[in-house]
Enzyme design. Structure first.
Site, PDB file in Angstrom:
ATOM      1  N   ASN A  15       0.796  -1.126  -0.095  1.00 55.97           N
ATOM      2  CA  ASN A  15      -0.037  -0.093  -0.010  1.00 55.97           C
ATOM      3  C   ASN A  15       0.882   1.289   0.037  1.00 55.97           C
ATOM      4  O   ASN A  15       1.524   1.410   1.261  1.00 55.97           O
ATOM      5  CB  ASN A  15      -0.907   0.197   1.293  1.00 55.97           C
ATOM      6  CG  ASN A  15      -1.843   1.273   1.445  1.00 55.97           C
ATOM      7  OD1 ASN A  15      -1.789   2.054   0.387  1.00 55.97           O
ATOM      8  ND2 ASN A  15      -2.576   1.315   2.169  1.00 55.97           N
ATOM      9  N   LYS A  17      -0.174   4.354  -0.243  1.00 58.60           N
ATOM     10  CA  LYS A  17      -0.746   5.470   0.201  1.00 58.60           C
ATOM     11  C   LYS A  17      -0.317   6.556  -0.559  1.00 58.60           C
ATOM     12  O   LYS A  17      -0.379   6.519  -1.821  1.00 58.60           O
ATOM     13  CB  LYS A  17      -0.079   5.596   1.657  1.00 58.60           C
ATOM     14  CG  LYS A  17      -0.325   4.499   2.556  1.00 58.60           C
ATOM     15  CD  LYS A  17       0.020   4.654   4.159  1.00 58.60           C
ATOM     16  CE  LYS A  17      -0.192   3.243   4.740  1.00 58.60           C
ATOM     17  NZ  LYS A  17      -0.191   3.128   6.287  1.00 58.60           N
ATOM     18  N   HIS A  99      -9.403   0.826   4.936  1.00 57.85           N
ATOM     19  CA  HIS A  99      -8.200   1.124   5.537  1.00 57.85           C
ATOM     20  C   HIS A  99      -8.515   2.183   6.670  1.00 57.85           C
ATOM     21  O   HIS A  99      -9.396   2.942   6.733  1.00 57.85           O
ATOM     22  CB  HIS A  99      -7.346   1.550   4.716  1.00 57.85           C
ATOM     23  CG  HIS A  99      -5.871   1.624   5.133  1.00 57.85           C
ATOM     24  ND1 HIS A  99      -5.453   2.543   6.083  1.00 57.85           N
ATOM     25  CD2 HIS A  99      -4.903   0.806   4.947  1.00 57.85           C
ATOM     26  CE1 HIS A  99      -4.060   2.553   6.468  1.00 57.85           C
ATOM     27  NE2 HIS A  99      -3.957   1.183   5.821  1.00 57.85           N
ATOM     28  N   GLU A 101      -6.835   4.554   7.647  1.00 56.32           N
ATOM     29  CA  GLU A 101      -6.862   6.036   7.336  1.00 56.32           C
ATOM     30  C   GLU A 101      -8.126   6.467   6.769  1.00 56.32           C
ATOM     31  O   GLU A 101      -8.121   7.607   6.773  1.00 56.32           O
ATOM     32  CB  GLU A 101      -5.592   6.117   6.864  1.00 56.32           C
ATOM     33  CG  GLU A 101      -4.136   5.845   7.331  1.00 56.32           C
ATOM     34  CD  GLU A 101      -2.960   5.126   6.674  1.00 56.32           C
ATOM     35  OE1 GLU A 101      -2.833   5.276   5.376  1.00 56.32           O
ATOM     36  OE2 GLU A 101      -2.271   5.058   7.413  1.00 56.32           O
ATOM     37  N   GLU A 171      -5.171  -5.313  10.526  1.00 52.55           N
ATOM     38  CA  GLU A 171      -4.259  -3.978  10.650  1.00 52.55           C
ATOM     39  C   GLU A 171      -4.446  -3.201  12.129  1.00 52.55           C
ATOM     40  O   GLU A 171      -5.298  -2.223  11.929  1.00 52.55           O
ATOM     41  CB  GLU A 171      -4.242  -2.990   9.512  1.00 52.55           C
ATOM     42  CG  GLU A 171      -3.801  -3.492   8.268  1.00 52.55           C
ATOM     43  CD  GLU A 171      -3.481  -2.649   7.315  1.00 52.55           C
ATOM     44  OE1 GLU A 171      -2.422  -2.834   6.823  1.00 52.55           O
ATOM     45  OE2 GLU A 171      -3.872  -1.529   7.090  1.00 52.55           O
ATOM     46  N   GLY A 177       2.625   2.355  10.908  1.00 58.45           N
ATOM     47  CA  GLY A 177       3.610   3.466  10.776  1.00 58.45           C
ATOM     48  C   GLY A 177       4.445   3.854  12.092  1.00 58.45           C
ATOM     49  O   GLY A 177       4.989   4.773  12.162  1.00 58.45           O
ATOM     50  N   SER A 216       3.631  -2.141  10.365  1.00 60.43           N
ATOM     51  CA  SER A 216       5.045  -1.961  10.584  1.00 60.43           C
ATOM     52  C   SER A 216       5.712  -3.307  10.259  1.00 60.43           C
ATOM     53  O   SER A 216       6.710  -3.615  10.912  1.00 60.43           O
ATOM     54  CB  SER A 216       5.468  -1.772  12.073  1.00 60.43           C
ATOM     55  OG  SER A 216       4.955  -0.304  12.181  1.00 60.43           O
TER      56      SER A 216
END
Ligand code: 13P
Length: 258
Positions: A15, A17, A99, A101, A171, A177, A216
């Site tokens: 991904n 992003k 996701h 985000e 996730e 991150g 991560s």
């Protein structure tokens, strides 16, 4: 390929992003990744930003998979800035949905995600449904409840899991991150819970659904996840922007799960 774990092949999705900033860099990264993973026994999917889907898909020409990072549930209409499943057809075969985000910065709810997942399946796209708890939910002991809710609502409208092309990515938001990946045991626990819910929904279809871990993932910790019986691969963020690191993650998956 059939393994002792069933018919699931290793699957690694990158991904990207909102990276990289230019078309040239996107195509360059895609070409370098293809060279690194082409001969490995794993399915690799690159998920560039919408702007770079077409140049990346043209450059890699089917040698690895292409996925979108989101899409609208609707086919067309007054949805400023959105991309419809009809537009993705022929360019992407996969689409990340739900996701964290998108949930946190773009207001996507479990209901929004539910509508997108069924739309993707109806349009022949393979949804990578992302679910996972936030740090405060984990601290409150709500991890299992969050997984249960996000998964069941996300799949409400899927009539048959078998043949749907569905992929689930666990996730945990606190691991994304941060450099603070989940442990293999924690990820396996969540994946086993997810597999159990899939079995309840479709006893026959559940075993064909790949379950990925994301958060991560690096070449150094990848082995810990791929050694778990219910984890079939990874959804990789930061490390997917480094073709060498990403290639090493795909190689680990091929070794352990191919
Ligand atoms: P990182 O690998 O950068 O933690 O991101 C994970 C992720 O969000 C993939 O979708």
């Amino acid at each position: 390929m059939t393994t002792s774990r069933g018919p699931r092949r290793a699957l690694i999705a990158g991904n990207w992003k909102m990276n990289p900033a230019s078309r040239e860099e996107a195509v360059g990264l895609a070409n370098t990744v293809v060279r690194a993973v082409e001969d490995l026994e794993a399915t690799t999917v690159l998920c560039p930003p919408t702007m770079w889907l077409v140049p990346v898909a043209s450059a890699i020409d089917g040698r690895v998979g292409v996925g979108a990072q989101t899409m609208a549930a609707e086919e067309a209409g007054a949805f400023t800035g959105e991309t419809s499943p009809l537009m993705l057809r022929g360019i992407a075969d996969w689409v990340i949905l739900g996701h964290s985000e998108r949930r946190h910065y773009n207001g996507e709810t479990d209901e929004t995600v539910r509508r997108k997942v069924v739309s993707a399946v109806d349009h022949g796209l393979r949804p990578i449904l992302a679910i996972g708890e936030r740090l405060e939910e984990r601290k409150a002991g709500a991890t299992e409840a969050v997984i249960d809710r996000q998964l069941r609502i996300g799949l409400t409208d899927i009539r048959r899991i078998a043949g749907s092309g569905l992929v689930i990515a666990y996730e945990p938001v606190w691991a994304i991150g941060t450099g603070n990946a989940a442990t293999g045991d924690d990820a396996q626990g969540a994946a086993a819970q997810i597999r159990g819910i899939l079995r309840e929904l479709d006893a026959d279809g559940a075993n064909e659904i790949p379950i990925l871990y994301g958060g991560s993932v690096t070449p150094d910790n990848a082995r810990e996840f791929f050694a778990q019986p219910e984890i079939d691969g990874a959804l990789v963020g930061g490390a997917s922007l480094d073709a060498t690191a990403f290639g090493r993650i795909v190689a680990r998956a091929a070794e352990l799960r191919g």
